[in-house]
Design a protein around this motif. Structure first.
Motif, PDB file in Angstrom:
ATOM      1  N   PHE A  94       0.878  -1.442   0.184  1.00 39.82           N
ATOM      2  CA  PHE A  94      -0.019   0.056   0.105  1.00 39.82           C
ATOM      3  C   PHE A  94       1.008   1.253   0.121  1.00 39.82           C
ATOM      4  O   PHE A  94       1.919   1.293   0.483  1.00 39.82           O
ATOM      5  CB  PHE A  94      -0.929   0.010   1.071  1.00 39.82           C
ATOM      6  CG  PHE A  94      -2.001  -1.038   1.477  1.00 39.82           C
ATOM      7  CD1 PHE A  94      -3.058  -0.801   0.487  1.00 39.82           C
ATOM      8  CD2 PHE A  94      -2.025  -2.061   2.081  1.00 39.82           C
ATOM      9  CE1 PHE A  94      -4.261  -1.679   0.339  1.00 39.82           C
ATOM     10  CE2 PHE A  94      -2.936  -2.931   2.180  1.00 39.82           C
ATOM     11  CZ  PHE A  94      -4.169  -2.741   1.279  1.00 39.82           C
ATOM     12  N   TYR A  95       0.287   2.257  -0.657  1.00 39.88           N
ATOM     13  CA  TYR A  95       1.225   3.445  -0.833  1.00 39.88           C
ATOM     14  C   TYR A  95       0.321   4.730  -0.942  1.00 39.88           C
ATOM     15  O   TYR A  95      -0.661   4.623  -1.569  1.00 39.88           O
ATOM     16  CB  TYR A  95       2.348   3.383  -1.892  1.00 39.88           C
ATOM     17  CG  TYR A  95       1.496   3.040  -3.052  1.00 39.88           C
ATOM     18  CD1 TYR A  95       1.382   1.815  -3.684  1.00 39.88           C
ATOM     19  CD2 TYR A  95       1.469   4.240  -4.087  1.00 39.88           C
ATOM     20  CE1 TYR A  95       0.823   1.627  -4.863  1.00 39.88           C
ATOM     21  CE2 TYR A  95       0.934   3.785  -5.343  1.00 39.88           C
ATOM     22  CZ  TYR A  95       0.496   2.557  -5.606  1.00 39.88           C
ATOM     23  OH  TYR A  95       0.081   2.582  -6.878  1.00 39.88           O
ATOM     24  N   SER A  96       0.721   5.943  -0.551  1.00 45.24           N
ATOM     25  CA  SER A  96       0.059   6.906  -0.772  1.00 45.24           C
ATOM     26  C   SER A  96       0.205   7.575  -2.217  1.00 45.24           C
ATOM     27  O   SER A  96       1.511   7.585  -2.551  1.00 45.24           O
ATOM     28  CB  SER A  96       0.325   7.974   0.307  1.00 45.24           C
ATOM     29  OG  SER A  96      -0.130   9.250   0.065  1.00 45.24           O
ATOM     30  N   THR A  97      -0.868   8.239  -2.962  1.00 41.62           N
ATOM     31  CA  THR A  97      -0.438   8.632  -4.237  1.00 41.62           C
ATOM     32  C   THR A  97      -0.637  10.283  -4.084  1.00 41.62           C
ATOM     33  O   THR A  97      -0.595  10.866  -5.009  1.00 41.62           O
ATOM     34  CB  THR A  97      -1.705   8.296  -5.157  1.00 41.62           C
ATOM     35  OG1 THR A  97      -2.735   8.656  -4.664  1.00 41.62           O
ATOM     36  CG2 THR A  97      -1.621   6.966  -5.571  1.00 41.62           C
ATOM     37  N   GLY A  98      -0.724  10.552  -2.767  1.00 48.16           N
ATOM     38  CA  GLY A  98      -0.920  12.175  -2.532  1.00 48.16           C
ATOM     39  C   GLY A  98       0.396  12.865  -2.961  1.00 48.16           C
ATOM     40  O   GLY A  98       1.641  12.285  -2.935  1.00 48.16           O
ATOM     41  N   GLN A  99       0.314  13.998  -3.092  1.00 45.92           N
ATOM     42  CA  GLN A  99       1.359  14.946  -3.454  1.00 45.92           C
ATOM     43  C   GLN A  99       1.632  16.187  -2.378  1.00 45.92           C
ATOM     44  O   GLN A  99       2.544  16.836  -2.887  1.00 45.92           O
ATOM     45  CB  GLN A  99       1.252  15.615  -4.956  1.00 45.92           C
ATOM     46  CG  GLN A  99       0.983  14.509  -5.882  1.00 45.92           C
ATOM     47  CD  GLN A  99       1.284  15.045  -7.346  1.00 45.92           C
ATOM     48  OE1 GLN A  99       1.079  16.259  -7.581  1.00 45.92           O
ATOM     49  NE2 GLN A  99       1.370  14.161  -8.445  1.00 45.92           N
ATOM     50  N   GLY A 100       0.988  15.798  -1.092  1.00 50.72           N
ATOM     51  CA  GLY A 100       1.328  16.987  -0.251  1.00 50.72           C
ATOM     52  C   GLY A 100       2.402  16.376   0.579  1.00 50.72           C
ATOM     53  O   GLY A 100       3.129  15.662   0.163  1.00 50.72           O
ATOM     54  N   VAL A 101       2.342  16.818   2.002  1.00 47.96           N
ATOM     55  CA  VAL A 101       3.245  16.347   2.872  1.00 47.96           C
ATOM     56  C   VAL A 101       2.918  15.125   3.861  1.00 47.96           C
ATOM     57  O   VAL A 101       3.549  14.995   4.683  1.00 47.96           O
ATOM     58  CB  VAL A 101       3.801  17.698   3.602  1.00 47.96           C
ATOM     59  CG1 VAL A 101       4.557  18.523   2.721  1.00 47.96           C
ATOM     60  CG2 VAL A 101       2.715  18.336   4.262  1.00 47.96           C
ATOM     61  N   ALA A 102       1.589  14.745   3.802  1.00 46.38           N
ATOM     62  CA  ALA A 102       1.202  13.658   4.555  1.00 46.38           C
ATOM     63  C   ALA A 102       0.148  12.950   3.593  1.00 46.38           C
ATOM     64  O   ALA A 102      -0.504  13.572   3.077  1.00 46.38           O
ATOM     65  CB  ALA A 102       0.635  14.028   5.965  1.00 46.38           C
ATOM     66  N   PRO A 103      -0.106  11.411   4.072  1.00 48.86           N
ATOM     67  CA  PRO A 103      -1.196  10.767   3.209  1.00 48.86           C
ATOM     68  C   PRO A 103      -2.545  11.495   3.579  1.00 48.86           C
ATOM     69  O   PRO A 103      -2.554  12.012   4.758  1.00 48.86           O
ATOM     70  CB  PRO A 103      -1.137   9.479   3.935  1.00 48.86           C
ATOM     71  CG  PRO A 103       0.252   9.400   4.590  1.00 48.86           C
ATOM     72  CD  PRO A 103       0.707  10.838   4.827  1.00 48.86           C
ATOM     73  N   GLU A 104      -3.372  11.428   2.726  1.00 52.01           N
ATOM     74  CA  GLU A 104      -4.653  11.749   3.055  1.00 52.01           C
ATOM     75  C   GLU A 104      -6.007  11.087   2.647  1.00 52.01           C
ATOM     76  O   GLU A 104      -5.759  10.500   1.736  1.00 52.01           O
ATOM     77  CB  GLU A 104      -4.939  13.347   2.567  1.00 52.01           C
ATOM     78  CG  GLU A 104      -4.062  14.545   3.097  1.00 52.01           C
ATOM     79  CD  GLU A 104      -4.393  15.623   2.180  1.00 52.01           C
ATOM     80  OE1 GLU A 104      -5.324  16.196   1.732  1.00 52.01           O
ATOM     81  OE2 GLU A 104      -3.256  16.586   2.287  1.00 52.01           O
ATOM     82  N   GLY A 105      -6.923  10.996   3.475  1.00 51.37           N
ATOM     83  CA  GLY A 105      -8.219  10.515   2.956  1.00 51.37           C
ATOM     84  C   GLY A 105      -8.042   9.265   2.369  1.00 51.37           C
ATOM     85  O   GLY A 105      -7.746   8.149   2.887  1.00 51.37           O
ATOM     86  N   ASN A 106      -8.536   9.182   1.051  1.00 49.63           N
ATOM     87  CA  ASN A 106      -8.479   8.063   0.493  1.00 49.63           C
ATOM     88  C   ASN A 106      -7.477   8.145  -0.805  1.00 49.63           C
ATOM     89  O   ASN A 106      -7.456   7.452  -1.774  1.00 49.63           O
ATOM     90  CB  ASN A 106      -9.715   7.743  -0.399  1.00 49.63           C
ATOM     91  CG  ASN A 106     -11.021   7.529   0.614  1.00 49.63           C
ATOM     92  OD1 ASN A 106     -10.492   6.832   1.655  1.00 49.63           O
ATOM     93  ND2 ASN A 106     -12.054   7.908   0.471  1.00 49.63           N
ATOM     94  N   ASP A 107      -6.393   8.461  -0.454  1.00 52.27           N
ATOM     95  CA  ASP A 107      -5.256   8.751  -1.618  1.00 52.27           C
ATOM     96  C   ASP A 107      -4.199   7.472  -1.555  1.00 52.27           C
ATOM     97  O   ASP A 107      -3.031   7.226  -2.115  1.00 52.27           O
ATOM     98  CB  ASP A 107      -4.411   9.780  -1.648  1.00 52.27           C
ATOM     99  CG  ASP A 107      -3.633  10.022  -0.281  1.00 52.27           C
ATOM    100  OD1 ASP A 107      -3.490   8.961   0.694  1.00 52.27           O
ATOM    101  OD2 ASP A 107      -3.102  11.096  -0.131  1.00 52.27           O
TER     102      ASP A 107
END
Ligand code: PMP
Length: 286
Positions: A94-107
Protein backbone atom coordinates in the motif's frame (compact mmCIF):
# COMPACT_ATOMS: atom_id res chain seq x y z
CA UNK A 1 11.70 -14.61 -14.92
CA UNK A 2 8.05 -15.47 -14.25
CA UNK A 3 6.13 -12.63 -12.63
CA UNK A 4 2.67 -11.15 -12.31
CA UNK A 5 1.20 -7.92 -10.91
CA UNK A 6 -2.25 -6.88 -9.75
CA UNK A 7 -2.88 -3.17 -10.14
CA UNK A 8 -6.12 -1.18 -10.36
CA UNK A 9 -8.22 -4.33 -10.85
CA UNK A 10 -6.09 -5.88 -13.59
CA UNK A 11 -3.53 -8.67 -13.88
CA UNK A 12 -0.39 -7.53 -15.67
CA UNK A 13 2.74 -9.36 -16.71
CA UNK A 14 4.85 -6.21 -16.86
CA UNK A 15 5.72 -3.99 -13.92
CA UNK A 16 3.18 -1.13 -13.67
CA UNK A 17 4.58 2.37 -13.20
CA UNK A 18 2.93 3.27 -9.92
CA UNK A 19 4.84 6.35 -8.87
CA UNK A 20 6.21 9.68 -9.99
CA UNK A 21 8.57 12.32 -8.62
CA UNK A 22 5.78 14.31 -6.95
CA UNK A 23 4.20 11.33 -5.22
CA UNK A 24 4.80 11.31 -1.47
CA UNK A 25 5.40 7.56 -1.42
CA UNK A 26 8.32 8.09 -3.81
CA UNK A 27 10.10 11.03 -2.24
CA UNK A 28 9.28 10.49 1.39
CA UNK A 29 8.46 6.85 1.87
CA UNK A 30 4.72 6.68 2.62
CA UNK A 31 4.52 3.00 1.75
CA UNK A 32 4.19 -0.37 3.42
CA UNK A 33 4.69 -3.87 2.10
CA UNK A 34 4.69 -7.47 3.15
CA UNK A 35 6.81 -10.36 1.98
CA UNK A 36 5.34 -13.83 1.63
CA UNK A 37 6.20 -16.82 -0.51
CA UNK A 38 4.78 -19.43 -2.77
CA UNK A 39 6.92 -22.57 -2.47
CA UNK A 40 6.00 -24.97 -5.25
CA UNK A 41 2.31 -24.12 -4.88
CA UNK A 42 2.21 -23.79 -1.04
CA UNK A 43 1.70 -20.31 0.47
CA UNK A 44 2.76 -20.73 4.12
CA UNK A 45 0.96 -18.41 6.55
CA UNK A 46 -0.37 -16.27 3.70
CA UNK A 47 -3.37 -15.24 5.83
CA UNK A 48 -1.05 -13.76 8.47
CA UNK A 49 0.98 -11.88 5.85
CA UNK A 50 -2.24 -10.40 4.43
CA UNK A 51 -3.36 -9.35 7.91
CA UNK A 52 0.02 -7.77 8.63
CA UNK A 53 0.08 -5.59 5.51
CA UNK A 54 -3.32 -4.16 6.45
CA UNK A 55 -2.08 -3.48 10.00
CA UNK A 56 1.09 -1.89 8.62
CA UNK A 57 -0.96 0.42 6.38
CA UNK A 58 -3.08 1.58 9.31
CA UNK A 59 0.02 2.16 11.45
CA UNK A 60 1.37 4.47 8.70
CA UNK A 61 -1.99 6.30 8.56
CA UNK A 62 -2.67 4.91 5.11
CA UNK A 63 -6.25 3.90 4.39
CA UNK A 64 -6.03 0.31 3.08
CA UNK A 65 -9.48 -0.01 1.46
CA UNK A 66 -8.99 -3.80 1.07
CA UNK A 67 -9.63 -6.50 3.66
CA UNK A 68 -6.97 -9.04 4.59
CA UNK A 69 -9.16 -11.83 3.16
CA UNK A 70 -9.28 -10.09 -0.23
CA UNK A 71 -5.51 -9.67 -0.22
CA UNK A 72 -5.06 -13.32 0.70
CA UNK A 73 -7.23 -14.44 -2.19
CA UNK A 74 -5.40 -12.12 -4.64
CA UNK A 75 -2.10 -13.69 -3.50
CA UNK A 76 -3.51 -17.20 -4.01
CA UNK A 77 -4.91 -16.19 -7.38
CA UNK A 78 -1.53 -14.75 -8.45
CA UNK A 79 0.27 -17.97 -7.50
CA UNK A 80 -2.33 -20.01 -9.38
CA UNK A 81 -1.62 -17.96 -12.53
CA UNK A 82 2.08 -18.90 -12.46
CA UNK A 83 3.72 -22.32 -13.03
CA UNK A 84 3.38 -24.26 -9.74
CA UNK A 85 6.77 -26.01 -9.96
CA UNK A 86 8.73 -22.90 -8.89
CA UNK A 87 9.21 -20.57 -5.91
CA UNK A 88 7.94 -17.00 -5.84
CA UNK A 89 8.20 -13.94 -3.65
CA UNK A 90 4.79 -12.34 -2.93
CA UNK A 91 4.79 -8.63 -2.14
CA UNK A 92 1.48 -6.84 -1.43
CA UNK A 93 1.96 -3.09 -0.99
CA UNK A 94 0.00 0.00 0.00
CA UNK A 95 1.28 3.47 -0.76
CA UNK A 96 0.01 7.03 -0.83
CA UNK A 97 -0.51 8.67 -4.20
CA UNK A 98 -0.79 12.06 -2.51
CA UNK A 99 1.42 14.97 -3.51
CA UNK A 100 1.25 16.86 -0.23
CA UNK A 101 3.37 16.36 2.85
CA UNK A 102 1.25 13.64 4.49
CA UNK A 103 -1.13 10.90 3.30
CA UNK A 104 -4.74 12.05 3.15
CA UNK A 105 -8.19 10.47 3.07
CA UNK A 106 -8.45 7.98 0.27
CA UNK A 107 -5.19 8.56 -1.55
CA UNK A 108 -3.93 5.03 -0.75
CA UNK A 109 -3.40 2.55 -3.57
CA UNK A 110 -2.67 -1.16 -3.58
CA UNK A 111 -0.35 -3.12 -5.81
CA UNK A 112 0.66 -6.77 -5.64
CA UNK A 113 3.91 -8.01 -7.16
CA UNK A 114 4.65 -11.73 -7.41
CA UNK A 115 7.95 -12.71 -8.97
CA UNK A 116 10.11 -15.77 -9.25
CA UNK A 117 12.64 -16.11 -6.43
CA UNK A 118 14.14 -19.53 -5.69
CA UNK A 119 14.60 -20.36 -1.99
CA UNK A 120 18.20 -19.45 -1.11
CA UNK A 121 20.84 -21.87 0.17
CA UNK A 122 20.23 -23.28 3.69
CA UNK A 123 23.59 -21.78 4.73
CA UNK A 124 23.26 -17.99 4.86
CA UNK A 125 27.01 -17.40 5.34
CA UNK A 126 28.87 -15.22 7.83
CA UNK A 127 27.42 -12.57 10.13
CA UNK A 128 28.92 -9.67 12.07
CA UNK A 129 27.75 -7.17 14.65
CA UNK A 130 26.53 -3.96 13.01
CA UNK A 131 27.28 -0.44 14.15
CA UNK A 132 23.68 0.43 13.17
CA UNK A 133 20.80 -0.12 15.55
CA UNK A 134 17.06 -0.57 15.32
CA UNK A 135 15.24 2.57 16.42
CA UNK A 136 13.13 2.83 19.57
CA UNK A 137 9.35 2.51 19.36
CA UNK A 138 8.91 6.27 19.73
CA UNK A 139 11.48 7.05 17.02
CA UNK A 140 9.86 5.36 14.03
CA UNK A 141 6.90 3.26 12.89
CA UNK A 142 8.51 0.06 14.21
CA UNK A 143 5.12 -1.67 14.39
CA UNK A 144 4.74 -1.42 10.60
CA UNK A 145 6.56 -3.15 7.78
CA UNK A 146 7.13 0.30 6.36
CA UNK A 147 9.47 1.07 3.47
CA UNK A 148 10.93 4.01 5.36
CA UNK A 149 12.46 1.69 7.99
CA UNK A 150 14.52 -0.31 5.51
CA UNK A 151 17.35 2.04 4.42
CA UNK A 152 18.84 1.69 7.92
CA UNK A 153 19.02 -2.08 7.46
CA UNK A 154 20.45 -1.52 3.98
CA UNK A 155 23.26 0.59 5.44
CA UNK A 156 23.92 -2.19 7.95
CA UNK A 157 23.99 -4.77 5.15
CA UNK A 158 26.43 -2.76 3.03
CA UNK A 159 28.65 -2.19 6.07
CA UNK A 160 28.68 -5.98 6.72
CA UNK A 161 29.52 -6.71 3.08
CA UNK A 162 32.37 -4.17 3.20
CA UNK A 163 33.74 -6.15 6.12
CA UNK A 164 33.48 -9.42 4.16
CA UNK A 165 30.31 -10.76 5.82
CA UNK A 166 26.92 -11.71 4.40
CA UNK A 167 24.59 -10.44 7.12
CA UNK A 168 24.62 -7.83 9.90
CA UNK A 169 23.16 -8.35 13.37
CA UNK A 170 21.56 -5.12 14.61
CA UNK A 171 21.19 -4.29 18.28
CA UNK A 172 18.17 -2.56 19.79
CA UNK A 173 18.43 0.92 21.36
CA UNK A 174 19.45 -0.69 24.70
CA UNK A 175 22.34 -2.59 23.17
CA UNK A 176 20.65 -5.99 23.19
CA UNK A 177 20.42 -8.26 20.15
CA UNK A 178 17.47 -7.34 17.90
CA UNK A 179 17.58 -9.04 14.48
CA UNK A 180 19.34 -9.31 11.13
CA UNK A 181 18.69 -6.56 8.57
CA UNK A 182 15.68 -8.39 7.08
CA UNK A 183 15.23 -11.51 9.22
CA UNK A 184 14.93 -12.61 12.83
CA UNK A 185 17.69 -14.27 14.79
CA UNK A 186 17.95 -17.35 16.98
CA UNK A 187 20.88 -18.67 18.94
CA UNK A 188 21.35 -22.05 20.57
CA UNK A 189 22.94 -22.33 24.01
CA UNK A 190 23.14 -25.57 26.01
CA UNK A 191 20.59 -27.06 23.63
CA UNK A 192 18.03 -24.26 24.27
CA UNK A 193 16.75 -22.34 21.22
CA UNK A 194 16.70 -18.66 22.17
CA UNK A 195 15.33 -15.69 20.26
CA UNK A 196 15.15 -12.06 21.40
CA UNK A 197 11.93 -11.32 23.27
CA UNK A 198 9.75 -9.03 21.16
CA UNK A 199 10.15 -5.50 22.53
CA UNK A 200 8.67 -3.51 19.66
CA UNK A 201 11.99 -2.31 18.22
CA UNK A 202 12.25 -5.12 15.66
CA UNK A 203 9.79 -7.07 13.57
CA UNK A 204 8.51 -10.11 15.45
CA UNK A 205 8.28 -12.06 12.22
CA UNK A 206 5.65 -14.51 11.09
CA UNK A 207 8.34 -17.17 10.49
CA UNK A 208 9.74 -16.52 13.99
CA UNK A 209 6.34 -17.03 15.59
CA UNK A 210 5.65 -20.12 13.47
CA UNK A 211 9.03 -21.57 14.50
CA UNK A 212 8.37 -20.93 18.20
CA UNK A 213 5.25 -23.10 17.86
CA UNK A 214 6.89 -25.81 15.76
CA UNK A 215 9.91 -26.19 18.07
CA UNK A 216 7.77 -26.14 21.21
CA UNK A 217 5.40 -28.79 19.82
CA UNK A 218 8.46 -30.86 18.95
CA UNK A 219 9.72 -30.73 22.56
CA UNK A 220 12.74 -28.50 21.88
CA UNK A 221 13.16 -25.96 24.71
CA UNK A 222 12.49 -22.42 23.46
CA UNK A 223 13.18 -19.17 25.29
CA UNK A 224 12.23 -15.65 24.27
CA UNK A 225 14.89 -13.74 26.18
CA UNK A 226 17.05 -10.63 26.34
CA UNK A 227 20.21 -11.57 24.42
CA UNK A 228 23.47 -9.63 24.68
CA UNK A 229 26.29 -9.41 22.12
CA UNK A 230 28.19 -11.72 24.51
CA UNK A 231 25.49 -14.38 24.00
CA UNK A 232 26.17 -14.20 20.25
CA UNK A 233 29.89 -14.58 20.80
CA UNK A 234 29.37 -17.78 22.78
CA UNK A 235 26.42 -19.30 20.85
CA UNK A 236 26.63 -22.92 19.73
CA UNK A 237 24.47 -22.16 16.70
CA UNK A 238 23.12 -18.99 15.10
CA UNK A 239 20.00 -19.31 12.94
CA UNK A 240 18.39 -16.89 10.48
CA UNK A 241 14.61 -17.00 10.31
CA UNK A 242 12.45 -15.02 7.91
CA UNK A 243 10.12 -15.30 4.98
CA UNK A 244 12.73 -14.98 2.26
CA UNK A 245 15.13 -17.75 3.30
CA UNK A 246 12.81 -19.44 5.83
CA UNK A 247 15.31 -21.22 8.16
CA UNK A 248 19.05 -20.80 7.46
CA UNK A 249 22.29 -21.34 9.38
CA UNK A 250 25.13 -18.89 10.00
CA UNK A 251 28.54 -20.50 9.52
CA UNK A 252 30.73 -17.73 10.94
CA UNK A 253 30.15 -15.00 13.51
CA UNK A 254 32.86 -12.31 13.46
CA UNK A 255 36.09 -14.36 13.63
CA UNK A 256 34.51 -17.57 14.95
CA UNK A 257 33.49 -20.41 12.62
CA UNK A 258 30.19 -22.17 13.39
CA UNK A 259 28.93 -25.54 12.22
CA UNK A 260 25.23 -25.76 11.31
CA UNK A 261 23.93 -27.76 14.26
CA UNK A 262 21.12 -30.10 15.29
CA UNK A 263 18.63 -27.38 16.27
CA UNK A 264 19.05 -25.71 12.88
CA UNK A 265 18.59 -29.05 11.08
CA UNK A 266 15.47 -29.85 13.10
CA UNK A 267 14.02 -26.33 12.76
CA UNK A 268 14.44 -26.37 9.00
CA UNK A 269 12.96 -29.86 8.68
CA UNK A 270 9.97 -28.89 10.86
CA UNK A 271 9.38 -25.72 8.84
CA UNK A 272 9.55 -27.59 5.54
CA UNK A 273 7.06 -30.16 6.89
CA UNK A 274 4.81 -27.24 7.79
CA UNK A 275 5.10 -25.93 4.20
CA UNK A 276 4.02 -29.36 2.94
CA UNK A 277 1.02 -29.35 5.29
CA UNK A 278 0.04 -25.88 4.00
CA UNK A 279 -0.11 -27.35 0.50
CA UNK A 280 -3.06 -29.48 1.66
CA UNK A 281 -4.87 -27.56 4.40
CA UNK A 282 -3.84 -23.97 5.17
CA UNK A 283 -3.14 -23.29 8.88
CA UNK A 284 -5.74 -21.43 10.91
CA UNK A 285 -4.83 -17.84 11.73
CA UNK A 286 -3.27 -17.20 15.16
N1 PMP B 1 12.79 -8.42 10.37
C1 PMP B 1 12.73 -7.63 9.28
C2 PMP B 1 13.25 -6.24 9.37
C3 PMP B 1 12.18 -8.12 8.09
O1 PMP B 1 12.12 -7.36 7.00
C4 PMP B 1 11.72 -9.46 8.05
C5 PMP B 1 11.17 -10.01 6.77
N2 PMP B 1 9.81 -9.75 6.65
C6 PMP B 1 11.78 -10.24 9.21
C7 PMP B 1 12.33 -9.69 10.36
C8 PMP B 1 11.22 -11.63 9.25
O2 PMP B 1 9.83 -11.57 9.28
P1 PMP B 1 8.90 -12.63 8.55
O3 PMP B 1 9.25 -13.95 9.15
O4 PMP B 1 7.54 -12.19 8.89
O5 PMP B 1 9.23 -12.59 7.12
Amino acid sequence: MKQIFFYRGEWLSNEPMVSGPLQISFWSGSSVFDGARAIKGALPDIGLHAQRVVRSAKAMLLNPGLEAKEIESLCRDAAARLPADRDYYIRPMFYSTGQGVAPEGNDTEFVLAVFEAPLPDPIAGGACLSSFRRCAVDQGPTNAKAGCLYPNGQRALLEARDRGFDLPVLLDPNGNVAEFSTANIWIVKDGVAKTPAANGTFLSGITRRRLIRLLTQDGIPVEEAVLSPEDLATAEEIIVCGNFGKIQAIDRFEDRMLTPGPVFERARALYMQFVESERQVPAAAE
